[in-house]
Design a protein around this motif. Structure first.
Motif, PDB file in Angstrom:
ATOM      1  N   GLY A  63      49.026 -62.710 -62.925  1.00 48.58           N
ATOM      2  CA  GLY A  63      50.008 -63.773 -62.770  1.00 48.58           C
ATOM      3  C   GLY A  63      51.378 -63.308 -62.336  1.00 48.58           C
ATOM      4  N   ARG A  69      46.853 -65.244 -59.599  1.00 51.44           N
ATOM      5  CA  ARG A  69      47.522 -66.203 -60.485  1.00 51.44           C
ATOM      6  C   ARG A  69      46.512 -67.194 -61.065  1.00 51.44           C
ATOM      7  N   THR A  72      47.122 -70.807 -66.122  1.00 44.10           N
ATOM      8  CA  THR A  72      48.030 -70.513 -67.220  1.00 44.10           C
ATOM      9  C   THR A  72      47.748 -69.102 -67.724  1.00 44.10           C
ATOM     10  N   LEU A 205      54.161 -70.743 -64.851  1.00 41.95           N
ATOM     11  CA  LEU A 205      53.201 -69.729 -65.280  1.00 41.95           C
ATOM     12  C   LEU A 205      53.841 -68.783 -66.292  1.00 41.95           C
TER      13      LEU A 205
END
Length: 289
Positions: A63, A69, A72, A205
């Motif tokens: 991330g 990415r 979450t 994020l």
């Protein structure tokens, strides 16, 4: 030291970017894990002060930076587990590993899983809190959009514009100027729309990482951590909100619990020790090589 070589580690969920300086030898390799919201190239000024020829590995955490990415990042163990193949790749050489903030937390989990791969851990103001602050398993996950870091500015015309905006603002004004340049120049990626740049770690994020910070209690593995460990903590005090990094988040009793061989406070520094004192930290790493 020369520019690092860029590599990619394939995982079932996506590719992890990692950087390498030097080549493996009979001596220890150095593994560097950055903090939440940052990236591997924030270690450049620390690397600059390490002995020439040192073999160094620094990944962009999941991330972050150029790594993949997910939606979450509330699961800190999953984020740590993604790095196990990289640790295994260099397990034949003893690793001197340095982790800052959330990178320190992740480092302890990796060392608990692969104790034989590590020669020494240096935990730089790790985000390992008082045991009483960890939430019971199953508690609902707060919405990342509710965290103030989700409102960080994400659109930039250039890295130079980002440097100019932050240079006179805390906490960045306390950083070494070259570190701020590295943060901005390597922490932006071209915007998908084709104009300008966006943060390599999107604000929402990053916020999800903070929302998960107290969901996975590390004390189950910390009590049995078998790798020699040093802890360096920032100055202490009461935090003024979730974005106050002027003081240390590390539980003061951590060193005694894990039988740290070194546990000291750098009271002239905030949580951002690698950014404020890269040469001092490099000297500490070099002592273990």
């Amino acid at each position: 030291m020369a520019e690092p070589r860029e590599h990619w580690l394939a995982t079932p969920d996506g590719d992890i970017c990692w950087f390498e300086w030097g080549t493996p030898s009979d001596g220890p390799s150095v593994l560097l894990l950055h903090a939440t919201g940052f990236h591997a190239r924030l270690w450049d000024q620390v690397v600059l002060h390490l002995p020439p020829g040192t073999h160094i590995i620094a990944p962009d955490l999941v991330g972050h930076g150029r790594s993949y990415r997910p939606a979450t990042l509330v699961d800190w163990i999953a984020n740590a587990a993604a790095l196990l193949p990289l640790v295994d790749q260099f397990a034949g050489a003893p690793l001197v590993a340095c982790g800052h903030s959330g990178g320190g937390y992740i480092l302890t989990w990796l060392a608990a899983q692969r104790p034989g791969a590590f020669r020494h851990l240096l935990l730089i103001d790790p985000t390992i809190f008082d045991p009483d602050l960890y939430h019971p398993t199953g508690q609902p996950i707060p919405d990342p959009e509710d965290h103030p870091v989700a409102r960080r500015r994400n659109a930039w015309d250039s890295a130079d514009a980002m440097v100019a905006r932050f240079a006179e603002r805390l906490p960045y004004s306390a950083w070494q100027p070259a570190v701020l340049v590295d943060y901005c120049h390597y922490g932006l990626l071209p915007a998908p729309a084709g104009r300008g740049y966006e943060l390599a770690c999107p604000p929402a994020l990053e916020a999800s990482v903070y929302q998960g910070a107290q969901r996975t209690n590390p004390y189950g593995w910390l009590a049995s951590l078998a790798v020699p460990t040093s802890i360096i903590r920032a100055k202490t005090g009461e935090r003024d909100g979730p974005l106050d990094f002027s003081v240390s988040p590390t539980w003061p009793g951590l060193g005694e619990l894990i039988r740290a061989v070194r546990d000291e406070q750098w009271s002239d520094h905030s949580h951002f020790i690698p950014m404020e004192a890269p040469q001092r930290l490099a000297d500490l790493v070099a002592d273990q090589i």
